[in-house]
Every structure is written in structure tokens, then in C-alpha cells.
Design an enzyme around this catalytic site. Structure first.
Site, PDB file in Angstrom:
ATOM      1  N   CYS A  39      -0.453   4.033   2.309  1.00  9.97           N
ATOM      2  CA  CYS A  39      -0.233   3.766   3.740  1.00  9.97           C
ATOM      3  C   CYS A  39       1.211   4.028   4.149  1.00  9.97           C
ATOM      4  O   CYS A  39       1.476   4.586   5.213  1.00  9.97           O
ATOM      5  CB  CYS A  39      -0.571   2.311   4.064  1.00  9.97           C
ATOM      6  SG  CYS A  39      -2.177   1.760   3.489  1.00  9.97           S
ATOM      7  N   ASP A  40       2.165   3.591   3.316  1.00  9.62           N
ATOM      8  CA  ASP A  40       3.560   3.534   3.748  1.00  9.62           C
ATOM      9  C   ASP A  40       4.530   4.414   2.970  1.00  9.62           C
ATOM     10  O   ASP A  40       5.695   4.534   3.344  1.00  9.62           O
ATOM     11  CB  ASP A  40       4.049   2.079   3.675  1.00  9.62           C
ATOM     12  CG  ASP A  40       3.218   1.147   4.547  1.00  9.62           C
ATOM     13  OD1 ASP A  40       2.808   1.597   5.628  1.00  9.62           O
ATOM     14  OD2 ASP A  40       2.981  -0.003   4.148  1.00  9.62           O
ATOM     15  N   CYS A  44       0.834  -1.202   0.000  1.00  8.28           N
ATOM     16  CA  CYS A  44       0.000   0.000   0.000  1.00  8.28           C
ATOM     17  C   CYS A  44       0.869   1.253   0.000  1.00  8.28           C
ATOM     18  O   CYS A  44       1.432   1.634   1.034  1.00  8.28           O
ATOM     19  CB  CYS A  44      -0.923  -0.005   1.222  1.00  8.28           C
ATOM     20  SG  CYS A  44      -1.939   1.470   1.359  1.00  8.28           S
TER      21      CYS A  44
END
Length: 310
Positions: free
Chosen positions: A139-140, A136
Site C-alpha cells: 500500500c505505502d 502494508c
């Protein structure tokens, strides 16, 4: 034993498709509950920018999830947290059990559980998950500002997420197993114009390597020349397809050989009263728009099904 919670419709999954079904079914005055193992919206919450959903030139995933949820619950549909562990049939009634110890019964179940990221299955992938291996970018990606990142895959997701990562990384190298990309031409054109993106074709990842703390790179194999190499990288983002989230439904006789739910054009499965929509279904396209379309059809069909039972 806790008493079963009774509804007309149980929707397993609160992504775009599930929320659309909830909207249509509750608007038909049916008692509806959406069950989800996470926050409503599903993968929308992990998507930064959506530019291919009608009505929005550009919308953030979490923003769209919130708008959909407001619409889905305006006629009384409920939301409950929990991972579904079992679905059983008892005549016309279906019984759904979650890991929270709750049991729900209804004549109709709509499966909208979607799909999960497929893993490469190479050494180091599990070991470095959360320590440089990610599925992701939204997300990261922020953890890798100014770093060199490797994206594995050649489809829409790989190119889209790679483009997103170029806003943060110093360089993004995309490793493509085939000799060409499978992504939409528009995405390919955008990527070709991005100076931070490099594509390496006919290349498979054989191992993800690192130290005791984090990822340091990948080992690769050229599928044409047979050459093996090691490439230094600070993060590995993997986009090699999806697998259906259908384990709780394996005993119902509604899955194909790959685990996708088989339906007809009205979202009905082989079991009366069980419908399936969206990414979990055997379908040629998995997009927000198709999930919403499936959800609308299912919402109308469940009303007709329950009407005929009475």
C-alpha cells in the site's frame, strides 16, 4: 425497521476462505450472501506477489481476488458491503446486523473475518500512523522510494515485506526482537543475498519519533546488552503478528482466551449452525491455501447441516 433479508447461509468475510465457502454452498443450490467491511478479497488486495498458492507460479493479490470472486458468484452467491456489529441466535435462526442498518437471517453463519495487524503499542505509533508508520508495504512502499526504511518483526511477513521494500528503498533495516528469525528458511536465504537488507537482532522498538510532519526514526533497546539507541529512518513498517477480528462474536461462547474462534476439524463451533474458517480460527497455519481448504470443508458441511434441518 427494515425487513430482514433471508438466506440459507450468511458468510461474514469475503476473503479467500469466505469466497470458497460461497462457491461450494451456492453450487449446492443454497442461497448465500457474503458480508464484508471492504472489497472482496480481503488482504489479497494488499499483497503484491503471491508465489506459494498452488496453480500459480506468481500472481498479483488483486488479480487472484478477482478470479476467486468470479468463481464464488457464478452459482448465484451475493455480496453485500457492511461491518457486522452483532450476531444473535433465535432458535435455529441466526440474525446478523451490520453498521449499514441491514439485518440478515439464516440458519447458518460462517465466520471468515480473518485477523488484523497487531500494534507495537509504543509511543508515537498511533501519532505517526499514515505519516511514516505503516502495516502494508504494498500500500505505502511507493511513497518511500530511495529512502531508509525500518521493518519491525522476524516472521514470514516481516521478511517478505522487507524484500518487497528493497525494490523501492535505498536500505531496509529489519529489527528483530529475538536472537533469530522465525521466517521460512527459503525467505531467510533470499534476504541474506539481498545487499539492501540488514538485520539487527535482540532489539525492541521503544518509541517512534518524528516532527510535526512525519516520522524521523525509532528508539530501540537491546534486550541483551541493555543499550538504548536512536535510529534515523524515513518509514516504519510493522509486522509483529495478528489479532483475530472477533469482537462481534464475543457473546457467543465460541472464542478461546486469546479471541480466536475454536472449531473442530469440520469447522463447526460450539454453537450449532455457526462455523468458522481461515485466519480467524485457532489454527497452526494462516495462509491462502489453508483458508481455501477450510472454506471447502465448511461449504460442504453447511449443506449437510441444512439438509438435516429439513
Amino acid at each position: 425497521m427494515a425487513e430482514s433479508k433471508k438466506y440459507d447461509v450468511i458468510i461474514i468475510g469475503a476473503g479467500p476462505g469466505g469466497m470458497t465457502t460461497a462457491l461450494y454452498a451456492s453450487r449446492a443450490n443454497l442461497k448465500v450472501v457474503m458480508l464484508d467491511r471492504g472489497a472482496y478479497g480481503g488482504n489479497l488486495n494488499n499483497t503484491a506477489s503471491i508465489v506459494n498458492y498452488t496453480g500459480f507460479k506468481d500472481v498479483q493479490g488483486p488479480e487472484l481476488a478477482e478470479k476467486m470472486y468470479q468463481g464464488a458468484t457464478q452459482f448465484g452467491a451475493e455480496y453485500a458491503y457492511g461491518t457486522v456489529t452483532k450476531v444473535a441466535t433465535n432458535g435455529q435462526l441466526k440474525e446478523v446486523t451490520t453498521d449499514m442498518g441491514d439485518t440478515f437471517t439464516a440458519p447458518v453463519v460462517v465466520i471468515a473475518t480473518g485477523s488484523d495487524h497487531r500494534k507495537l503499542g509504543v509511543p508515537g505509533e498511533e501519532q505517526f500512523s499514515g505519516r511514516g508508520v505503516s502495516y502494508c508495504a504494498v500500500c505505502d512502499g511507493a511513497f518511500f522510494k530511495g529512502k531508509h526504511l525500518v521493518v519491525v518483526g522476524g516472521g514470514d511477513s516481516a521478511v517478505e515485506e522487507g524484500l518487497y521494500l528493497t525494490q523501492l528503498a535505498s536500505k531496509v533495516t529489519v529489527l528483530v526482537r529475538r536472537g533469530e528469525l522465525r521466517a521460512q528458511p527459503m525467505l531467510q536465504d533470499e534476504a541474506a543475498k539481498n545487499d539492501k537488507m540488514t538485520f539487527v537482532y535482540n532489539t525492541s522498538v521503544t518509541e517512534i519519533v518524528g516532527d510535526d510532519v512525519k516520522v524521523r526514526g525509532v528508539k530501540t533497546h537491546n534486550n541483551q546488552t541493555g543499550e538504548d539507541k536512536e535510529m534515523a529512518a524515513d518509514g516504519i513498517f510493522i509486522y509483529v503478528g495478528n489479532i483475530p477480528m472477533t469482537k462481534p462474536f464475543s457473546d457467543l461462547g465460541i472464542l478461546d482466551g486469546d479471541g480466536w474462534v475454536k472449531t473442530d476439524s469440520t469447522m463447526k463451533t460450539a454453537v450449532p449452525g455457526i462455523f468458522a474458517i481461515g485466519d480467524v480460527r485457532e489454527t497452526p497455519l494462516r495462509q491462502i491455501a489453508t483458508a481455501v481448504g477450510d472454506g471447502a470443508i465448511a461449504g460442504q458441511q453447511v449443506y449437510q447441516y441444512i439438509k438435516e434441518l429439513k
